[in-house]
Write a protein that holds these residues in place. Structure first.
Motif, PDB file in Angstrom:
ATOM      1  N   LYS A 114      -7.325  67.295  -1.611  1.00 60.94           N
ATOM      2  CA  LYS A 114      -7.331  65.841  -1.786  1.00 60.94           C
ATOM      3  C   LYS A 114      -8.233  65.460  -2.955  1.00 60.94           C
ATOM      4  N   PHE A 115      -7.756  64.518  -3.753  1.00 61.80           N
ATOM      5  CA  PHE A 115      -8.561  63.955  -4.826  1.00 61.80           C
ATOM      6  C   PHE A 115      -9.369  62.785  -4.300  1.00 61.80           C
ATOM      7  N   HIS A 116     -10.599  62.690  -4.738  1.00 59.32           N
ATOM      8  CA  HIS A 116     -11.463  61.547  -4.469  1.00 59.32           C
ATOM      9  C   HIS A 116     -11.054  60.455  -5.454  1.00 59.32           C
ATOM     10  N   GLN A 117     -10.847  59.255  -4.961  1.00 62.01           N
ATOM     11  CA  GLN A 117     -10.458  58.146  -5.840  1.00 62.01           C
ATOM     12  C   GLN A 117     -11.694  57.566  -6.501  1.00 62.01           C
ATOM     13  N   ASN A 118     -11.763  57.710  -7.814  1.00 62.83           N
ATOM     14  CA  ASN A 118     -12.854  57.074  -8.545  1.00 62.83           C
ATOM     15  C   ASN A 118     -12.296  56.393  -9.776  1.00 62.83           C
ATOM     16  N   ASN A 119     -13.144  55.708 -10.514  1.00 63.21           N
ATOM     17  CA  ASN A 119     -12.694  54.911 -11.643  1.00 63.21           C
ATOM     18  C   ASN A 119     -12.720  55.650 -12.966  1.00 63.21           C
ATOM     19  N   ASP A 120     -13.073  56.913 -12.971  1.00 60.83           N
ATOM     20  CA  ASP A 120     -13.154  57.678 -14.207  1.00 60.83           C
ATOM     21  C   ASP A 120     -12.089  58.774 -14.190  1.00 60.83           C
ATOM     22  N   PRO A 121     -10.929  58.522 -14.819  1.00 57.71           N
ATOM     23  CA  PRO A 121      -9.862  59.519 -14.764  1.00 57.71           C
ATOM     24  C   PRO A 121     -10.199  60.833 -15.463  1.00 57.71           C
ATOM     25  N   SER A 122     -11.214  60.847 -16.322  1.00 60.44           N
ATOM     26  CA  SER A 122     -11.559  62.094 -17.007  1.00 60.44           C
ATOM     27  C   SER A 122     -12.563  62.931 -16.223  1.00 60.44           C
ATOM     28  N   ASN A 123     -13.039  62.404 -15.080  1.00 61.03           N
ATOM     29  CA  ASN A 123     -13.987  63.133 -14.234  1.00 61.03           C
ATOM     30  C   ASN A 123     -13.584  62.926 -12.777  1.00 61.03           C
ATOM     31  N   GLN A 124     -12.800  63.829 -12.261  1.00 60.36           N
ATOM     32  CA  GLN A 124     -12.282  63.714 -10.904  1.00 60.36           C
ATOM     33  C   GLN A 124     -13.005  64.677  -9.969  1.00 60.36           C
ATOM     34  N   ILE A 125     -13.015  64.327  -8.692  1.00 60.34           N
ATOM     35  CA  ILE A 125     -13.573  65.196  -7.663  1.00 60.34           C
ATOM     36  C   ILE A 125     -12.437  65.580  -6.728  1.00 60.34           C
ATOM     37  N   LEU A 126     -12.381  66.849  -6.388  1.00 60.22           N
ATOM     38  CA  LEU A 126     -11.311  67.405  -5.585  1.00 60.22           C
ATOM     39  C   LEU A 126     -11.914  68.183  -4.428  1.00 60.22           C
ATOM     40  N   SER A 127     -11.368  67.986  -3.225  1.00 64.65           N
ATOM     41  CA  SER A 127     -11.792  68.801  -2.083  1.00 64.65           C
ATOM     42  C   SER A 127     -10.636  69.707  -1.680  1.00 64.65           C
ATOM     43  N   ALA A 128     -10.989  70.906  -1.227  1.00 62.45           N
ATOM     44  CA  ALA A 128      -9.984  71.874  -0.788  1.00 62.45           C
ATOM     45  C   ALA A 128     -10.520  72.613   0.431  1.00 62.45           C
ATOM     46  N   GLY A 129      -9.669  72.790   1.413  1.00 57.73           N
ATOM     47  CA  GLY A 129     -10.048  73.527   2.616  1.00 57.73           C
ATOM     48  C   GLY A 129      -8.844  74.247   3.179  1.00 57.73           C
ATOM     49  N   GLY A 130      -9.095  75.256   4.000  1.00 59.19           N
ATOM     50  CA  GLY A 130      -7.970  75.997   4.546  1.00 59.19           C
ATOM     51  C   GLY A 130      -8.353  76.954   5.648  1.00 59.19           C
ATOM     52  N   TRP A 131      -7.580  78.023   5.755  1.00 63.08           N
ATOM     53  CA  TRP A 131      -7.706  78.969   6.852  1.00 63.08           C
ATOM     54  C   TRP A 131      -9.000  79.771   6.812  1.00 63.08           C
ATOM     55  N   ASP A 132      -9.702  79.783   5.692  1.00 67.46           N
ATOM     56  CA  ASP A 132     -10.990  80.499   5.633  1.00 67.46           C
ATOM     57  C   ASP A 132     -12.144  79.656   6.178  1.00 67.46           C
ATOM     58  N   SER A 133     -11.866  78.442   6.646  1.00 60.52           N
ATOM     59  CA  SER A 133     -12.844  77.527   7.278  1.00 60.52           C
ATOM     60  C   SER A 133     -13.904  77.012   6.312  1.00 60.52           C
ATOM     61  N   ILE A 134     -13.645  77.090   5.024  1.00 63.90           N
ATOM     62  CA  ILE A 134     -14.624  76.626   4.034  1.00 63.90           C
ATOM     63  C   ILE A 134     -14.073  75.407   3.303  1.00 63.90           C
ATOM     64  N   LEU A 135     -14.863  74.345   3.285  1.00 59.02           N
ATOM     65  CA  LEU A 135     -14.552  73.164   2.488  1.00 59.02           C
ATOM     66  C   LEU A 135     -15.225  73.340   1.137  1.00 59.02           C
ATOM     67  N   ARG A 136     -14.458  73.246   0.079  1.00 58.05           N
ATOM     68  CA  ARG A 136     -15.003  73.335  -1.274  1.00 58.05           C
ATOM     69  C   ARG A 136     -14.772  72.019  -1.984  1.00 58.05           C
ATOM     70  N   VAL A 137     -15.783  71.567  -2.731  1.00 57.72           N
ATOM     71  CA  VAL A 137     -15.667  70.335  -3.511  1.00 57.72           C
ATOM     72  C   VAL A 137     -15.871  70.695  -4.972  1.00 57.72           C
ATOM     73  N   TYR A 138     -14.888  70.328  -5.796  1.00 53.44           N
ATOM     74  CA  TYR A 138     -14.890  70.682  -7.212  1.00 53.44           C
ATOM     75  C   TYR A 138     -14.987  69.433  -8.080  1.00 53.44           C
ATOM     76  N   SER A 139     -15.566  69.608  -9.245  1.00 53.59           N
ATOM     77  CA  SER A 139     -15.537  68.599 -10.293  1.00 53.59           C
ATOM     78  C   SER A 139     -14.509  69.046 -11.322  1.00 53.59           C
ATOM     79  N   LEU A 140     -13.600  68.152 -11.681  1.00 58.62           N
ATOM     80  CA  LEU A 140     -12.604  68.422 -12.708  1.00 58.62           C
ATOM     81  C   LEU A 140     -12.830  67.444 -13.850  1.00 58.62           C
ATOM     82  N   LYS A 141     -13.257  67.967 -14.969  1.00 55.50           N
ATOM     83  CA  LYS A 141     -13.466  67.135 -16.152  1.00 55.50           C
ATOM     84  C   LYS A 141     -12.442  67.552 -17.191  1.00 55.50           C
ATOM     85  N   TYR A 142     -11.801  66.566 -17.773  1.00 47.57           N
ATOM     86  CA  TYR A 142     -10.824  66.921 -18.802  1.00 47.57           C
ATOM     87  C   TYR A 142     -10.893  65.949 -19.965  1.00 47.57           C
TER      88      TYR A 142
END
Length: 162
Positions: free
Chosen positions: A4-32
């Motif tokens: 899931k993407f975090h909704q923010n006002n800066d399209p060039s700096n997005q935050i993304l969360s990912a989770g799954g069967w390994d039971s780990i939630l990861r939060v990433y910064s995507l800058k483009y």
């Protein structure tokens, strides 16, 4: 299982969360940064399209892991609300993870896996659907669902259209 993407006002700096069967939630910064918008052919007919004339956009993307949290059960769904990501697991638990404090709190849950989480902004409700046949509507200030609906079948997917 969930991205899931975090909704923010800066399209060039997005935050993304990912989770799954390994039971780990990861939060990433995507800058483009868009380096070049590319170009399309000057004329396109319905019969012929020459791919040699198309130049795709060039984008520089930088991905970095901001944080990760281990949960006890596999993660099935997630939903951002402000700077908090809510996650659900295969045992029915629903948890909040505050990005600012890194704190985890159990909101409540289902009697079987909680497959989907969606947020209804107009009423400030988190909606969960589970393999226990229920859809719960959560007022986030309360540990109990505001409304519970028995659907008489497992919930496998939900979406909310604005």
């Amino acid at each position: 299982q969930t991205i899931k993407f975090h909704q923010n006002n800066d399209p060039s700096n997005q935050i993304l969360s990912a989770g799954g069967w390994d039971s780990i939630l990861r939060v990433y910064s995507l800058k483009y940064n868009v380096l070049n918008l590319g170009s399309a052919p000057s004329t396109v007919s319905s019969i012929e399209f020459n791919l040699d004339q198309y130049k795709p956009p060039q984008v520089d993307i930088q991905v970095s892991l901001l944080t990760s949290k281990a949960f006890t059960e596999p993660i099935l769904s997630s939903q951002w609300i402000n700077n908090t990501v809510y996650v659900s697991d295969t045992e029915g638990g629903i948890y909040s993870f505050d990005l600012n404090t890194s704190g985890i709190m159990k909101l409540g849950g289902h009697n079987a896996g909680c497959k989907e989480l969606v947020y209804y902004n107009n009423m400030n409700l988190l909606i969960s659907g589970g393999w226990d046949n229920f859809i719960h509507f959560w007022d986030l200030r309360s540990p109990n669902p505001a409304i519970s609906l028995n659907m008489n079948n497992k919930i496998y997917t939900m979406s909310l259209t604005r």
